[in-house]
Design a protein around this motif. Structure first.
Motif, short mmCIF file in Angstrom:
data_model
loop_
_atom_site.label_atom_id
_atom_site.label_comp_id
_atom_site.label_asym_id
_atom_site.label_seq_id
_atom_site.Cartn_x
_atom_site.Cartn_y
_atom_site.Cartn_z
N THR A 98 58.57 4.61 20.00
CA THR A 98 59.91 5.15 19.79
C THR A 98 60.67 5.38 21.10
OG1 THR A 98 59.06 7.40 19.78
CG2 THR A 98 59.19 6.29 17.66
N LYS A 129 65.53 4.77 21.44
CA LYS A 129 66.08 5.20 20.15
C LYS A 129 66.82 4.05 19.48
CE LYS A 129 69.02 8.66 17.92
NZ LYS A 129 69.71 9.96 18.05
N ARG A 130 67.56 3.27 20.26
CA ARG A 130 68.35 2.19 19.69
C ARG A 130 67.46 1.10 19.10
NH1 ARG A 130 70.81 -2.60 21.62
NH2 ARG A 130 69.90 -2.27 23.69
N TRP A 147 64.27 1.36 18.19
CA TRP A 147 63.50 1.89 17.06
C TRP A 147 64.38 1.99 15.82
CZ3 TRP A 147 58.71 2.08 15.74
CH2 TRP A 147 58.27 2.95 14.74
N ARG A 148 65.64 2.34 16.00
CA ARG A 148 66.56 2.39 14.86
C ARG A 148 66.76 0.99 14.28
NH1 ARG A 148 70.85 5.49 12.64
NH2 ARG A 148 71.54 4.28 10.83
N ASP A 158 60.60 12.78 21.31
CA ASP A 158 61.26 11.68 20.60
C ASP A 158 61.59 12.08 19.16
OD1 ASP A 158 60.98 10.24 22.89
OD2 ASP A 158 59.80 8.62 22.03
N ARG A 171 64.56 14.29 19.39
CA ARG A 171 65.72 13.44 19.72
C ARG A 171 66.24 12.72 18.48
NH1 ARG A 171 63.84 8.07 22.26
NH2 ARG A 171 63.49 7.76 20.01
N ASP A 172 65.34 12.32 17.60
CA ASP A 172 65.72 11.52 16.43
C ASP A 172 65.94 12.36 15.17
OD1 ASP A 172 65.54 9.31 18.00
OD2 ASP A 172 63.67 8.54 17.15
N ARG A 173 66.24 13.61 15.33
CA ARG A 173 66.41 14.48 14.16
C ARG A 173 67.45 13.91 13.18
NH1 ARG A 173 67.04 19.67 14.85
NH2 ARG A 173 66.34 19.88 17.00
N GLN A 197 67.90 10.80 12.43
CA GLN A 197 67.45 9.60 11.72
C GLN A 197 66.00 9.71 11.23
OE1 GLN A 197 68.29 6.74 14.89
NE2 GLN A 197 66.12 6.55 15.38
N TYR A 206 62.81 7.27 9.17
CA TYR A 206 61.36 7.16 9.40
C TYR A 206 60.65 7.17 8.05
CZ TYR A 206 61.43 8.47 14.46
OH TYR A 206 61.61 8.54 15.82
#
Length: 531
Positions: A250, A253-254, A256-257, A280, A283-285, A287, A291
């Motif tokens: 991850t 972020k870009r 992994w998205r 991470d 950071r990705d709360r 999205q 997951y």
């Protein structure tokens, strides 16, 4: 050429206790390019059984192979077994060429080639292109000096060639999935499973980890191609569980998205498990729901220690507050969290273990995994603790699940009791048991119950081993005396160089459409080196 690739039987607890086995991704990654070059390649997975050394050698002799390729993902603790197999194979088949690779031989090639004549060539670093060039050179009778990334003997001396250039396009080579029987491999409680890898390396400078040196730089696969391959493995071979070999998939972020979006678009019901960093997750709360929708059921988060001073010393880069928040966020989005706790970064006292217990209870993770500091010579940590005493001289026990270093204030037996007690208390606390009993998601409930079952078996296995099987010394050598000089800073791969050409008869993956990749090929551990 006729090539046999062997995944040796391994003595580590993780290999012996579960009823499940995962395919050796690294070896399959080596095999794909060799097959595409026109060589006859077979895989012998001696983990099944597991096979004895004698049975493994019998199978090697019966194969009639010209080349034997050996490696294992747990390369340090597996090395004694690899060396024994190679030695006996050389006695039975004197003309057999034996090639050895993985993280351990990448950094111990000098000692191995000087003391163990059964090995002919060592592949250093990631092996897809190096093995292709090496096998071609052997087949054509060319000098090994023309191939980068090797170590071997020449004129009675141990020599090496310059490092191989790291692979920047990880989609360039395919994995030889055709070499395995998918029905034999399972994980997560009997579900058909494979190991996959989205990225290599890690951008973080943690002192106890050798990812930066071995992989040199964090790189990732094309997210859409990777998602399409996962979908193909599910639809064509019934794979349900995908275990990520990545240290930190991850990191971007870009990217992994993009992968999550592509996998969700495939509309398949699968399970993803792997490891990441707590920061991470925080950071990705925004999205994390993606997951869950893509299939993530559990992420192992390397928290390593519960003391902020220690985290700073080992350059972990995280914080205890971030760790707690990540666990809460995972639970809120219907995913399991596993927190790793490593013993031995500092010279702990009994009160430190009590403090760790209190903090782990406050973290409230779904699962924990306790490990012991295991210094490898290619990590920055090695130089920092090179003076400490080794109490475990059996290399097969250097698997993170056995104490290998002495501590100044607490004897080994008491360290072990503290660790086992902390594991028992944290995993059997009323809150955790109630959560297990009332869990509504059937997939999570299955996974969590399986983990508890495996955990009990490992717990008793470790207890029995500590009391009756393991042998420790009181005043062993220092870490430096035991392993030799530090190899920290010795990158296994070069950063710059020409991109490798496509295999003969195989177009570069850049030149074909996504549909071709998922239908006409099986295109692509801890790893795609020869490990």
């Amino acid at each position: 050429m006729r090539i046999l690739i062997v995944n040796p039987p391994h003595t580590a607890i993780g290999s012996r206790i579960p009823d499940d086995h995962l395919p050796p991704l690294g070896l399959l990654s080596i095999a794909g390019p060799l097959i595409d070059d026109g060589h006859h390649v077979e895989l012998l997975d001696a983990e099944f059984g597991p096979m004895s050394v004698e049975e493994t050698v019998e199978r090697i002799a019966a194969s009639g192979c010209d080349l034997l390729l050996l490696g294992h993902s747990g390369s340090t603790s597996a090395h004694p077994t690899v060396a024994e197999i190679a030695q006996l194979a050389k006695l039975v088949c004197p003309g057999l060429k034996i090639i050895y690779g993985g993280v351990f031989p990448t950094y111990h090639w000098r000692e191995i080639l000087a003391k163990e004549p059964q090995f002919d060539v060592i592949v250093r670093g990631e092996g897809e292109e190096t093995c292709r060039q090496l096998v071609t050179a052997l087949d054509e009778g060319r000098a090994l000096a023309t191939v980068n990334g090797l170590a071997y003997r020449h004129g009675g001396k141990v020599v090496s060639t310059p490092p191989q250039v790291m692979i920047r396009d990880l989609d360039h080579y395919r994995i030889a999935w055709e070499l395995i029987d998918f029905s034999r491999y399972s994980y997560w409680g009997g579900k058909r499973a494979v190991v996959v890898q989205f990225s290599r390396g890690c951008p973080h400078p943690c002192t106890y980890c050798g990812q930066r040196g071995f992989w040199t730089q964090w790189r990732h696969r094309n997210p859409e191609i990777f998602a399409a391959e996962i979908a193909w493995l599910h639809r064509a071979h019934g794979v349900e569980v995908f275990n990520f070999a990545d240290e930190n998939p991850t990191s971007s972020k870009r990217m992994w998205r993009r992968f999550l979006d592509a996998l969700i678009a495939e509309d398949i019901d699968i399970t993803l498990v792997g490891s990441t960093r707590a920061d991470d997750i925080v950071r990705d709360r925004d999205q994390l729901h993606l997951y869950k929708k893509a299939g993530v059921e559990r992420f192992l988060m390397g928290m390593e220690h519960t003391d902020q001073t220690v985290l700073s010393k080992i350059r972990k880069g995280g914080s205890t507050s971030t760790d707690r928040e990540a666990i809460k966020l995972m639970r809120a989005h219907g995913m399991l969290s596993m927190a790793t706790w490593v013993v031995g970064f500092e010279e702990e006292r009994d009160r430190d273990y009590l403090r760790v217990l209190r903090l782990l209870l406050a973290y409230d993770p779904d699962q924990i995994q306790s490990l012991y500091v295991t210094p490898h010579r290619w990590t920055p940590l090695f130089a920092d603790i090179g003076h400490r005493r080794v109490i475990q001289l059996d290399q097969r026990k250097w698997d993170y699940k056995h104490q290998v270093l002495a501590t100044r204030h607490v004897p080994p037996w008491r360290v072990f009791l503290w660790v086992k007690a902390i594991e028992f208390i944290v995993q059997s606390r009323p809150k955790a048991l109630l959560r297990l009993l009332t869990m509504r998601d059937p997939k999570l409930k299955h996974a969590h119950r399986w983990y508890y079952q495996m955990g009990r078996r490992v717990w008793f296995h470790e207890l029995f081993g500590f009391l009756f099987r393991d042998r420790r010394v009181r005043n062993g050598p220092t870490v430096t005396e035991f392993w030799g000089a530090s190899r920290d800073g010795e990158d296994a791969l070069a950063r710059k160089g020409a991109e490798p050409l496509a295999s003969p008869g195989q177009p570069s993956l850049k030149a074909v459409g996504l549909g071709q990749i998922t239908c006409s090929t099986t295109s692509s551990q801890k790893t795609s080196s020869l490990v």
